[in-house]
Motif scaffolding. Structure first.
Motif, PDB file in Angstrom:
ATOM      1  N   GLN A 185      12.184   9.060  -0.601  1.00  0.00           N
ATOM      2  CA  GLN A 185      11.751   9.673   0.659  1.00  0.00           C
ATOM      3  C   GLN A 185      12.957  10.318   1.351  1.00  0.00           C
ATOM      4  OE1 GLN A 185       8.467   9.711   2.161  1.00  0.00           O
ATOM      5  NE2 GLN A 185       9.440  11.203   3.508  1.00  0.00           N
ATOM      6  N   HIS A 207      14.273   3.599   1.154  1.00  0.00           N
ATOM      7  CA  HIS A 207      13.222   4.407   0.527  1.00  0.00           C
ATOM      8  C   HIS A 207      13.933   5.681   0.047  1.00  0.00           C
ATOM      9  CE1 HIS A 207       9.451   5.990  -0.515  1.00  0.00           C
ATOM     10  NE2 HIS A 207       8.786   5.866   0.620  1.00  0.00           N
ATOM     11  N   PRO A 223       7.335  11.143   7.606  1.00  0.00           N
ATOM     12  CA  PRO A 223       7.115  10.690   6.222  1.00  0.00           C
ATOM     13  C   PRO A 223       5.655  10.399   5.910  1.00  0.00           C
ATOM     14  CG  PRO A 223       8.078   8.929   7.562  1.00  0.00           C
ATOM     15  CD  PRO A 223       8.083  10.171   8.414  1.00  0.00           C
ATOM     16  N   GLY A 224       4.822  10.238   6.958  1.00  0.00           N
ATOM     17  CA  GLY A 224       3.439   9.838   6.751  1.00  0.00           C
ATOM     18  C   GLY A 224       3.362   8.340   6.464  1.00  0.00           C
ATOM     19  N   PRO A 225       2.231   7.698   6.666  1.00  0.00           N
ATOM     20  CA  PRO A 225       1.039   8.288   7.283  1.00  0.00           C
ATOM     21  C   PRO A 225       1.263   8.520   8.779  1.00  0.00           C
ATOM     22  CG  PRO A 225       0.698   5.942   6.810  1.00  0.00           C
ATOM     23  CD  PRO A 225       2.025   6.299   6.232  1.00  0.00           C
ATOM     24  N   ASN A 227       0.822  -1.216   0.000  1.00  0.00           N
ATOM     25  CA  ASN A 227       0.000   0.000   0.000  1.00  0.00           C
ATOM     26  C   ASN A 227       0.853   1.262   0.000  1.00  0.00           C
ATOM     27  OD1 ASN A 227      -2.291  -1.490   0.101  1.00  0.00           O
ATOM     28  ND2 ASN A 227      -2.460  -1.414   2.339  1.00  0.00           N
ATOM     29  N   SER A 228       0.299   2.282  -0.603  1.00  0.00           N
ATOM     30  CA  SER A 228       0.975   3.585  -0.606  1.00  0.00           C
ATOM     31  C   SER A 228      -0.054   4.649  -0.968  1.00  0.00           C
ATOM     32  CB  SER A 228       2.089   3.591  -1.651  1.00  0.00           C
ATOM     33  OG  SER A 228       2.544   4.901  -1.887  1.00  0.00           O
ATOM     34  N   THR A 229       0.061   5.798  -0.328  1.00  0.00           N
ATOM     35  CA  THR A 229      -0.733   6.952  -0.754  1.00  0.00           C
ATOM     36  C   THR A 229       0.212   7.978  -1.371  1.00  0.00           C
ATOM     37  OG1 THR A 229      -2.282   6.582   1.041  1.00  0.00           O
ATOM     38  CG2 THR A 229      -2.337   8.764   0.019  1.00  0.00           C
ATOM     39  N   ARG A 230       1.155   8.489  -0.567  1.00  0.00           N
ATOM     40  CA  ARG A 230       2.022   9.581  -0.994  1.00  0.00           C
ATOM     41  C   ARG A 230       2.978   9.183  -2.127  1.00  0.00           C
ATOM     42  NH1 ARG A 230       0.212  10.278   3.898  1.00  0.00           N
ATOM     43  NH2 ARG A 230       0.490   8.031   3.861  1.00  0.00           N
ATOM     44  N   THR A 231       3.694   8.066  -1.959  1.00  0.00           N
ATOM     45  CA  THR A 231       4.733   7.718  -2.938  1.00  0.00           C
ATOM     46  C   THR A 231       4.109   7.424  -4.299  1.00  0.00           C
ATOM     47  OG1 THR A 231       5.959   6.775  -1.096  1.00  0.00           O
ATOM     48  CG2 THR A 231       6.740   6.224  -3.298  1.00  0.00           C
ATOM     49  N   ARG A 267       7.442  -0.696  -5.503  1.00  0.00           N
ATOM     50  CA  ARG A 267       7.387  -0.825  -4.038  1.00  0.00           C
ATOM     51  C   ARG A 267       7.101  -2.284  -3.717  1.00  0.00           C
ATOM     52  NH1 ARG A 267       4.415   2.706   0.509  1.00  0.00           N
ATOM     53  NH2 ARG A 267       6.257   3.974   0.045  1.00  0.00           N
TER      54      ARG A 267
HETATM   55  N1   CP Z   1       6.052   8.147   3.074  1.00  0.00           N
HETATM   56  C1   CP Z   1       5.507   7.113   2.395  1.00  0.00           C
HETATM   57  O1   CP Z   1       6.210   6.263   1.848  1.00  0.00           O
HETATM   58  O2   CP Z   1       4.141   7.137   2.387  1.00  0.00           O
HETATM   59  P1   CP Z   1       3.231   6.092   1.560  1.00  0.00           P
HETATM   60  O3   CP Z   1       3.380   4.754   2.236  1.00  0.00           O
HETATM   61  O4   CP Z   1       1.829   6.641   1.638  1.00  0.00           O
HETATM   62  O5   CP Z   1       3.747   6.047   0.162  1.00  0.00           O
END
Ligand code: CP
Length: 336
Positions: free
Chosen positions: A154, A151, A279-281, A68-72, A121
């Motif tokens: 990041q 990462h 880095p989130g979340p 899962n990922s939102t930002r990347t 990823r």
């Molecule tokens: N910082 C980061 O990798 O966030 P995601 O998991 O949402 O991509």
């Protein structure tokens, strides 16, 4: 494989330019500075009415996310679109990988669709490196996070955030707080900070969440927030990586927050001009207090914006490094 291939680090071409982006380990300072400078120039593109430059026109970037990922994922998509590339995102939960197809066969099929770059990823450390070793030579591979290993984009967006807010890395104290053991972000940040000349890198966390061998990163280890945060210029908070955690490493989330949560009271121990990153979340009330996450010291959302520029820089530099390598190979063939 030629003798030069055997000696050359996988992610660089014969001229020392980026052709894959897998880890920050071993990359020279000049290359990290070049990524930061290129990203700085791309920040302006994001502020334009038409947010596009033609650098990757006619190229296909394929995002392959097995985790899962939102930002990347979304910032890689935006970065590739802003460079005018065609972009496909493979949702692995609905792809044939979930029907038993191997990673190798999935990639062979994507190669057959003439993708020029893969952003990968994966939950396994080393997955992006494995793909870069086996993919056809013209295709660039970018690591979007592999297990607890690396990462790198990041790491570089964190460095851009620090440079833009603090000017340089000289004379800075940076504290990385929390679950260092399971964090690919912490590893990439420590490597980048060391290479860029940060003189005081601190890690703060309970013994159970610190990996062995931290001394290789040139960091100072603290188990107490009061001591570790004293006078720091930058605080990088990390998420508790519960998905990678064995049971028994933590008494409870509440206990972790009591000892290591970044509250307004603890933030006051840092420099008055300290910035707070994550880095989130983010998990409010687990590693960070809401008032701090949303407060005036927080640059957490700026990190996301800078992430697009960093990913534009890495995509364009790797594509250019691949093209240079093709030309070098062609020159050698013509000479023989
Ligand atoms: N910082 C980061 O990798 O966030 P995601 O998991 O949402 O991509």
């Amino acid at each position: 494989m030629s003798p030069t291939d055997a000696k050359r680090p996988l992610q660089l071409n014969d001229n020392g330019q980026l052709r894959h982006f897998l880890s920050l380990d071993g990359l020279p300072r000049e290359l990290l500075d070049e990524i930061l400078d290129t990203a700085d120039s791309f920040l302006e593109v994001g502020a334009r009415a038409v947010k596009k430059v033609p650098l990757l026109r006619g190229k296909t970037v394929c995002n392959v996310f097995f985790e899962n990922s939102t930002r990347t994922r979304t910032t890689f998509e935006l970065a590739a679109q802003r460079l005018s590339a065609d972009v496909i995102t493979l949702n692995v939960s609905t792809s044939s990988t979930s029907k038993g197809e191997t990673l190798f066969d999935t990639l062979r099929n994507l190669e057959a669709m003439a993708a020029d770059m893969f952003v990968v990823r994966h939950a396994e450390s080393g997955a992006a490196h494995f793909i870069a070793e086996h993919v056809c030579p013209d295709v660039a591979v970018i690591n979007g996070g592999d297990g607890r290993h690396a990462h790198p984009t990041q790491g570089m967006l964190d460095m851009l955030t620090i440079r833009r807010h603090k000017g340089s890395f000289e004379n800075l104290s940076v504290a990385i707080v929390g679950d260092i053991l399971h964090s690919r972000v912490a590893r990439s940040d420590m490597l980048a900070l060391k290479t860029l000349g940060c003189p005081d890198i601190r890690v703060i966390g309970p013994q159970t969440l610190l990996p062995a061998g931290l001394e290789q990163y040139g960091v100072r280890v603290f188990h107490d927030m009061q001591e570790g945060l004293a006078g720091v210029d930058v605080i990088i908070m990390l998420r508790l990586q519960r998905e990678r955690m064995q049971s028994g490493l933590l008494p409870s989330q509440g206990e972790f927050y009591r000892l290591y949560g970044l509250t307004s009271q603890r933030l006051a121990l840092a420099s008055p001009t300290a910035i707070v990153m994550h880095p989130g979340p983010i998990n409010r009330g687990v590693e960070i207090e809401s008032a701090v996450a949303d407060g005036s010291h927080s640059v957490i959302l700026n990190q996301v914006t800078y992430g697009i520029a960093i990913r534009m820089a890495v995509l364009s530099m790797a594509m250019s490094g691949q093209a240079t390598q093709r030309q070098l190979n062609q020159d050698v063939e013509e000479q023989n």
